[in-house]
Each structure stands twice: as C-alpha cells, then as structure tokens.
Design a protein around this motif. Structure first.
Motif, PDB file in Angstrom:
ATOM      1  N   ARG A  53       0.812  -1.219   0.000  1.00 13.98           N
ATOM      2  CA  ARG A  53       0.000   0.000   0.000  1.00 13.98           C
ATOM      3  C   ARG A  53       0.847   1.271   0.000  1.00 13.98           C
ATOM      4  O   ARG A  53       0.613   2.186  -0.785  1.00 13.98           O
ATOM      5  CB  ARG A  53      -0.951  -0.007   1.194  1.00 13.98           C
ATOM      6  N   GLU A  54       1.841   1.350   0.867  1.00 10.95           N
ATOM      7  CA  GLU A  54       2.661   2.568   0.954  1.00 10.95           C
ATOM      8  C   GLU A  54       3.441   2.816  -0.334  1.00 10.95           C
ATOM      9  O   GLU A  54       3.607   3.964  -0.748  1.00 10.95           O
ATOM     10  CB  GLU A  54       3.593   2.518   2.161  1.00 10.95           C
ATOM     11  N   ALA A  55       3.902   1.743  -0.981  1.00  9.68           N
ATOM     12  CA  ALA A  55       4.625   1.900  -2.248  1.00  9.68           C
ATOM     13  C   ALA A  55       3.687   2.445  -3.333  1.00  9.68           C
ATOM     14  O   ALA A  55       4.081   3.311  -4.126  1.00  9.68           O
ATOM     15  CB  ALA A  55       5.242   0.576  -2.680  1.00  9.68           C
ATOM     16  N   LEU A  56       2.457   1.951  -3.361  1.00 10.34           N
ATOM     17  CA  LEU A  56       1.489   2.453  -4.342  1.00 10.34           C
ATOM     18  C   LEU A  56       1.138   3.910  -4.055  1.00 10.34           C
ATOM     19  O   LEU A  56       1.078   4.731  -4.983  1.00 10.34           O
ATOM     20  CB  LEU A  56       0.231   1.580  -4.349  1.00 10.34           C
ATOM     21  N   ASP A  58       3.021   6.128  -2.559  1.00 11.08           N
ATOM     22  CA  ASP A  58       4.195   6.924  -2.936  1.00 11.08           C
ATOM     23  C   ASP A  58       4.244   7.140  -4.445  1.00 11.08           C
ATOM     24  O   ASP A  58       4.550   8.236  -4.920  1.00 11.08           O
ATOM     25  CB  ASP A  58       5.488   6.255  -2.468  1.00 11.08           C
ATOM     26  N   ALA A  59       3.958   6.074  -5.207  1.00 11.25           N
ATOM     27  CA  ALA A  59       3.953   6.197  -6.665  1.00 11.25           C
ATOM     28  C   ALA A  59       2.876   7.184  -7.105  1.00 11.25           C
ATOM     29  O   ALA A  59       3.117   8.030  -7.977  1.00 11.25           O
ATOM     30  CB  ALA A  59       3.738   4.829  -7.306  1.00 11.25           C
ATOM     31  N   MET A  60       1.695   7.092  -6.517  1.00 14.17           N
ATOM     32  CA  MET A  60       0.616   8.021  -6.856  1.00 14.17           C
ATOM     33  C   MET A  60       0.989   9.453  -6.516  1.00 14.17           C
ATOM     34  O   MET A  60       0.698  10.385  -7.272  1.00 14.17           O
ATOM     35  CB  MET A  60      -0.673   7.642  -6.131  1.00 14.17           C
ATOM     36  N   ARG A  61       1.631   9.629  -5.390  1.00 13.59           N
ATOM     37  CA  ARG A  61       2.007  10.965  -4.930  1.00 13.59           C
ATOM     38  C   ARG A  61       2.940  11.650  -5.928  1.00 13.59           C
ATOM     39  O   ARG A  61       2.866  12.858  -6.128  1.00 13.59           O
ATOM     40  CB  ARG A  61       2.682  10.853  -3.560  1.00 13.59           C
ATOM     41  N   SER A  62       3.815  10.879  -6.576  1.00 17.53           N
ATOM     42  CA  SER A  62       4.777  11.472  -7.503  1.00 17.53           C
ATOM     43  C   SER A  62       4.316  11.383  -8.961  1.00 17.53           C
ATOM     44  O   SER A  62       5.049  11.785  -9.866  1.00 17.53           O
ATOM     45  CB  SER A  62       6.138  10.785  -7.341  1.00 17.53           C
ATOM     46  N   ALA A  63       3.110  10.892  -9.208  1.00 20.45           N
ATOM     47  CA  ALA A  63       2.602  10.709 -10.571  1.00 20.45           C
ATOM     48  C   ALA A  63       2.064  12.011 -11.152  1.00 20.45           C
ATOM     49  O   ALA A  63       1.556  12.870 -10.437  1.00 20.45           O
ATOM     50  CB  ALA A  63       1.504   9.655 -10.579  1.00 20.45           C
ATOM     51  N   ASP A  64       2.150  12.093 -12.468  1.00 21.99           N
ATOM     52  CA  ASP A  64       1.482  13.175 -13.186  1.00 21.99           C
ATOM     53  C   ASP A  64       0.028  12.820 -13.459  1.00 21.99           C
ATOM     54  O   ASP A  64      -0.820  13.694 -13.563  1.00 21.99           O
ATOM     55  CB  ASP A  64       2.194  13.425 -14.518  1.00 21.99           C
ATOM     56  N   LEU A  65      -0.234  11.512 -13.590  1.00 21.07           N
ATOM     57  CA  LEU A  65      -1.581  11.033 -13.865  1.00 21.07           C
ATOM     58  C   LEU A  65      -1.740   9.637 -13.286  1.00 21.07           C
ATOM     59  O   LEU A  65      -0.834   8.816 -13.395  1.00 21.07           O
ATOM     60  CB  LEU A  65      -1.844  10.971 -15.380  1.00 21.07           C
ATOM     61  N   VAL A  66      -2.894   9.392 -12.673  1.00 21.32           N
ATOM     62  CA  VAL A  66      -3.252   8.061 -12.185  1.00 21.32           C
ATOM     63  C   VAL A  66      -4.481   7.604 -12.955  1.00 21.32           C
ATOM     64  O   VAL A  66      -5.464   8.338 -13.063  1.00 21.32           O
ATOM     65  CB  VAL A  66      -3.555   8.060 -10.665  1.00 21.32           C
ATOM     66  N   VAL A  67      -4.402   6.389 -13.510  1.00 23.43           N
ATOM     67  CA  VAL A  67      -5.529   5.774 -14.187  1.00 23.43           C
ATOM     68  C   VAL A  67      -5.910   4.550 -13.376  1.00 23.43           C
ATOM     69  O   VAL A  67      -5.057   3.718 -13.066  1.00 23.43           O
ATOM     70  CB  VAL A  67      -5.161   5.355 -15.634  1.00 23.43           C
ATOM     71  N   CYS A  68      -7.193   4.447 -13.022  1.00 19.46           N
ATOM     72  CA  CYS A  68      -7.607   3.310 -12.200  1.00 19.46           C
ATOM     73  C   CYS A  68      -8.930   2.745 -12.697  1.00 19.46           C
ATOM     74  O   CYS A  68      -9.630   3.365 -13.490  1.00 19.46           O
ATOM     75  CB  CYS A  68      -7.687   3.682 -10.728  1.00 19.46           C
ATOM     76  N   HIS A  69      -9.240   1.571 -12.212  1.00 18.54           N
ATOM     77  CA  HIS A  69     -10.412   0.819 -12.664  1.00 18.54           C
ATOM     78  C   HIS A  69     -11.718   1.329 -12.090  1.00 18.54           C
ATOM     79  O   HIS A  69     -12.786   0.953 -12.550  1.00 18.54           O
ATOM     80  CB  HIS A  69     -10.238  -0.647 -12.313  1.00 18.54           C
ATOM     81  N   ALA A  78      -6.130   7.808  -5.234  1.00 12.82           N
ATOM     82  CA  ALA A  78      -5.622   8.574  -6.362  1.00 12.82           C
ATOM     83  C   ALA A  78      -5.957  10.055  -6.228  1.00 12.82           C
ATOM     84  O   ALA A  78      -5.110  10.917  -6.489  1.00 12.82           O
ATOM     85  CB  ALA A  78      -6.173   8.012  -7.667  1.00 12.82           C
ATOM     86  N   LEU A  79      -7.162  10.365  -5.828  1.00 11.55           N
ATOM     87  CA  LEU A  79      -7.554  11.751  -5.648  1.00 11.55           C
ATOM     88  C   LEU A  79      -6.757  12.422  -4.525  1.00 11.55           C
ATOM     89  O   LEU A  79      -6.354  13.577  -4.649  1.00 11.55           O
ATOM     90  CB  LEU A  79      -9.056  11.863  -5.359  1.00 11.55           C
ATOM     91  N   ARG A  80      -6.528  11.703  -3.445  1.00 14.92           N
ATOM     92  CA  ARG A  80      -5.772  12.255  -2.315  1.00 14.92           C
ATOM     93  C   ARG A  80      -4.299  12.449  -2.661  1.00 14.92           C
ATOM     94  O   ARG A  80      -3.687  13.435  -2.260  1.00 14.92           O
ATOM     95  CB  ARG A  80      -5.888  11.341  -1.104  1.00 14.92           C
ATOM     96  N   MET A  81      -3.717  11.512  -3.385  1.00 11.01           N
ATOM     97  CA  MET A  81      -2.281  11.527  -3.625  1.00 11.01           C
ATOM     98  C   MET A  81      -1.876  12.356  -4.843  1.00 11.01           C
ATOM     99  O   MET A  81      -0.865  13.022  -4.827  1.00 11.01           O
ATOM    100  CB  MET A  81      -1.742  10.109  -3.803  1.00 11.01           C
ATOM    101  N   CYS A  82      -2.651  12.270  -5.918  1.00  6.87           N
ATOM    102  CA  CYS A  82      -2.245  12.882  -7.180  1.00  6.87           C
ATOM    103  C   CYS A  82      -3.154  14.031  -7.589  1.00  6.87           C
ATOM    104  O   CYS A  82      -2.683  15.090  -7.965  1.00  6.87           O
ATOM    105  CB  CYS A  82      -2.201  11.816  -8.284  1.00  6.87           C
ATOM    106  N   GLY A  83      -4.436  13.804  -7.586  1.00  9.33           N
ATOM    107  CA  GLY A  83      -5.390  14.810  -8.034  1.00  9.33           C
ATOM    108  C   GLY A  83      -5.757  14.709  -9.497  1.00  9.33           C
ATOM    109  O   GLY A  83      -6.841  15.068  -9.884  1.00  9.33           O
ATOM    110  N   ASN A  84      -4.842  14.229 -10.341  1.00  9.20           N
ATOM    111  CA  ASN A  84      -5.105  14.032 -11.767  1.00  9.20           C
ATOM    112  C   ASN A  84      -5.431  12.561 -11.992  1.00  9.20           C
ATOM    113  O   ASN A  84      -4.545  11.728 -12.030  1.00  9.20           O
ATOM    114  CB  ASN A  84      -3.893  14.426 -12.607  1.00  9.20           C
ATOM    115  N   VAL A  85      -6.725  12.279 -12.130  1.00 11.58           N
ATOM    116  CA  VAL A  85      -7.186  10.895 -12.143  1.00 11.58           C
ATOM    117  C   VAL A  85      -8.094  10.657 -13.333  1.00 11.58           C
ATOM    118  O   VAL A  85      -8.985  11.450 -13.609  1.00 11.58           O
ATOM    119  CB  VAL A  85      -7.965  10.562 -10.840  1.00 11.58           C
ATOM    120  N   ALA A  86      -7.851   9.537 -14.020  1.00 11.44           N
ATOM    121  CA  ALA A  86      -8.777   9.060 -15.062  1.00 11.44           C
ATOM    122  C   ALA A  86      -9.344   7.749 -14.579  1.00 11.44           C
ATOM    123  O   ALA A  86      -8.594   6.850 -14.197  1.00 11.44           O
ATOM    124  CB  ALA A  86      -8.040   8.870 -16.384  1.00 11.44           C
ATOM    125  N   ILE A  87     -10.664   7.630 -14.576  1.00  7.03           N
ATOM    126  CA  ILE A  87     -11.333   6.438 -14.051  1.00  7.03           C
ATOM    127  C   ILE A  87     -11.994   5.707 -15.197  1.00  7.03           C
ATOM    128  O   ILE A  87     -12.653   6.269 -16.011  1.00  7.03           O
ATOM    129  CB  ILE A  87     -12.370   6.821 -12.989  1.00  7.03           C
TER     130      ILE A  87
END
Length: 87
Positions: A53-56, A58-69, A78-87
């Motif tokens: 969980r923490e590794a994911l 961390d990855a989200m926190r440093s991402a430009d975009l998160v795409v999730c299911h 994704a919303l908490r860590m990155c803010g730029n989310v495609a669902i």
C-alpha cells in the motif's frame, strides 16, 4: 511524464491491461508504475502484480496522472495523492 495505473487487487481486467500497453507503446517517454492485480503479466517495464500500500501511495504521490479501474479505494487514494485521475 509518470503514469500510475492500477487495477486494484480483486479483478483481472485484461482489457485495461491491453489499453495500458497500447498507451506505453504510443508514448515510450512515459515512466510507468502498473499494478495489474490477479491477471496475467502484461510484460511491461514497471508492471507488478501487487504493490504494498505505501509503495502504491508513494507512486501516486509522484505521478502526473493516475488511471484506475474505478474501485472506491483506488479512486479515493488517487484523488488524495495525485489529483489528476482518469477512471
């Protein structure tokens, strides 16, 4: 650009995996972190079945975009860590 893609931990979603592969093929400049879950390995650099969980996060926190299911946990994180989310 860093892309984090996650299927979560409960499904396989092979179409999602194929789509991520197509995006990476079209954009070889992407840094990818892809948690593909219980499905077959898509054979992509940066793809892992499961992240701690923490590794994911961390990855989200440093991402430009998160795409999730669209699972509620993935969307919330994704919303908490990155803010730029495609669902």
């Amino acid at each position: 650009m860093k892309l984090v893609a996650t299927i979560g931990t409960t499904g396989t979603f092979e179409r999602f995996s194929r789509l991520v592969g197509e995006v990476v093929e079209a954009r070889p400049d992407l840094e990818l972190v892809f948690q593909y879950g219980r499905g077959a390995s898509p054979g992509l650099s940066g793809a892992v079945a499961f992240l701690e969980r923490e590794a994911l996060l961390d990855a989200m926190r440093s991402a430009d975009l998160v795409v999730c299911h669209g699972g509620s946990g993935s969307v919330r994180d994704a919303l908490r860590m990155c803010g730029n989310v495609a669902i």
